[in-house]
Design a protein around this motif. Structure first.
Motif: not given
Length: 251
Positions: A48-58, A88-96, A126-133
């Motif tokens: 789900g990530i196809d752009n070479a430059e992007h921002a991440i909010f943590t 649609d290519h946004g992605s969320t990754h969380a760890e606990w 936990i990984d969630r995006n348009a392609s992966v859950r």
């Protein structure tokens, strides 16, 4: 439900029960905005990530109790992209991660040399995006290590089960924070390194994100994070090496 799926959750519940009687000794929350260049394109592989430059909010929180501690963070990627198709290519990754201090719970002194605490630990990724859950389950042991100049240095050895891959793997992690002063200004060198063995079709991985942070005020930090990821997402020969500019607010 398989035992390997429920074990980290059962461990977490038991540790919370042990810690429930005590108030938090400390709790720190931070929010970070990062911008990086030269990310690897993994959209074709379903990540789900196809752009070479992007921002991440943590958003991250570390909390300690008498009998253990917890650490949680969530990364939200591609929030700076404008169109619906890019979103649609946004992605969320969380760890606990939750740790229970075996010595504190049992009343035994388990310190050995530089090791000052031995913990049972459980973790969910936990990984969630348009392609992966997917959710990755981990459980194992952790220890605090006394290192000169470091606020903390923690090591982990974890059994790892990625629910999308056959078999299981091991994950070895170190996390640290070393504050220092330079020219009257406050800085810190902090970060982590994960070493993950191969699991099914997933190649072995190495991921590290050391940060150099200038603490402009008690709450505001500005710095640079370097990301190195060998076999990103377990994709063989997909390596990433790049800087990320960072601004942080801690409270």
């Amino acid at each position: 439900m398989p035992i390997k799926t429920t074990a980290p959750l059962a461990l977490a519940a038991a540790l919370f029960a042990a810690q429930g009687a005590s108030a938090a000794v400390y709790s720190t929350t931070k929010v970070e905005a990062l911008y990086g260049w030269d990310y690897e394109d993994t959209a074709d592989a379903g990540f789900g990530i196809d752009n070479a430059e992007h921002a991440i909010f943590t958003v991250a929180n570390a909390t300690g109790w008498t009998y253990g501690d917890s650490f949680f963070f969530a990364d939200f990627t591609n929030l700076d992209q404008g169109s619906a198709s890019e979103q649609d290519h946004g992605s969320t990754h969380a760890e606990w991660n939750l740790r229970g201090n075996i010595g504190k719970v049992t009343g035994l002194d388990l310190s050995i040399g530089p090791l000052t605490g031995l913990y049972l630990t459980g973790q969910l990724d936990i990984d969630r995006n348009a392609s992966v859950r997917k959710t990755t389950h981990m459980a194992g042991l952790s220890a605090d290590v006394v290192m000169p100049g470091f606020d903390f240095f923690k090591v982990y050895a974890l059994y790892r089960d990625d629910e999308t891959a056959e078999g299981s793997a091991m994950q070895y992690t170190a996390a640290w924070n070393a504050p220092f002063r330079l020219g009257g200004a406050d800085f810190s060198f902090e970060g982590f390194i994960d070493v993950i063995t191969e699991e099914g079709d997933l190649a072995a991985q190495v991921l590290t994100q050391p940060q150099l942070v200038w603490h402009a005020t008690e709450h505001l930090g500005v710095g640079l994070e370097y990301q190195y990821w060998e076999n990103k997402f377990g994709l063989e020969h997909t390596d990433e090496s790049l800087p990320q500019a960072m601004i942080r607010w801690t409270f």
